[in-house]
Design an enzyme around this catalytic site. Sequence first.
Site, PDB file in Angstrom:
ATOM      1  N   ASP A  48       0.835  -1.205   0.000  1.00  0.00           N
ATOM      2  CA  ASP A  48       0.000   0.000   0.000  1.00  0.00           C
ATOM      3  C   ASP A  48       0.869   1.253   0.000  1.00  0.00           C
ATOM      4  O   ASP A  48       0.588   2.224  -0.710  1.00  0.00           O
ATOM      5  CB  ASP A  48      -0.910  -0.024   1.233  1.00  0.00           C
ATOM      6  CG  ASP A  48      -1.733   1.244   1.374  1.00  0.00           C
ATOM      7  OD1 ASP A  48      -2.530   1.535   0.474  1.00  0.00           O
ATOM      8  OD2 ASP A  48      -1.559   1.951   2.394  1.00  0.00           O
ATOM      9  N   GLU A 120      -1.968  -5.374  -3.530  1.00  0.00           N
ATOM     10  CA  GLU A 120      -0.990  -4.613  -2.754  1.00  0.00           C
ATOM     11  C   GLU A 120       0.146  -5.521  -2.279  1.00  0.00           C
ATOM     12  O   GLU A 120       1.316  -5.112  -2.284  1.00  0.00           O
ATOM     13  CB  GLU A 120      -1.679  -3.946  -1.564  1.00  0.00           C
ATOM     14  CG  GLU A 120      -2.627  -2.822  -1.964  1.00  0.00           C
ATOM     15  CD  GLU A 120      -3.446  -2.299  -0.802  1.00  0.00           C
ATOM     16  OE1 GLU A 120      -4.050  -1.220  -0.957  1.00  0.00           O
ATOM     17  OE2 GLU A 120      -3.500  -2.964   0.259  1.00  0.00           O
TER      18      GLU A 120
END
Length: 224
Positions: A48, A120
């Site tokens: 992320d 992610e």
Amino acid sequence: MKLSADLKALQGRLGHEFSDPELLIRAVTHGSISSARGDNQRLEFLGDRVLGLVMAETLLAGDKTASEGQLAPRYNALVRKEACADVARQIDLGAALKLGRSEQLSGGRRKQALLGDAMEAVIAAVYLDAGVEAARAMILRLWGDRIDTVDEDARDPKTSLQEWAQARGMPPPRYEETARTGPDHAPEFTIRASLADGTSAEATAPSKRQAEQAAARTLLDGLA
């Protein structure tokens, strides 16, 4: 270590051959399955941040006159979970996920949150395997035209609809769940967005948030 056929195929779709295949295996391993290798939650946390850095740098370089207020919604549109899940579907990441039986039976390979988290984690795996430049190259390749057309997606439809109503002296729009269908593990929600003047629109999606956004967008399109 040798990768399974599905992970080799995923490697090709990612455009990155792993020096440490263990990283890719961990990236596609969901917490619902017992594994000595561990699951992808820690990689998700890192991925992320890597995605955020790459997108922030890309947006700054791409528009040197944009203000923070202009850049922020573009950034949010590119890094939000929905965008990550869309990219995951584009490369059929769901087919390579390692899931526990309960998640398999509940349609885990199609779940937006699960796909977004796994995307992610894959970003983090590439970053740890080959560094930030390799991660950047993969992200820019996979996100592709989304970056060039981000202004179309940058405005949150619910926010835009509320601003439209307020500009005309109306109270905020109302959102009402009018139906819920499907099994518990894969529900579909129908939401009606309504303005004080009686104008309304409905939309159906796998989550209430998605349905609200879709209903707001449909209503906005009808007002234009």
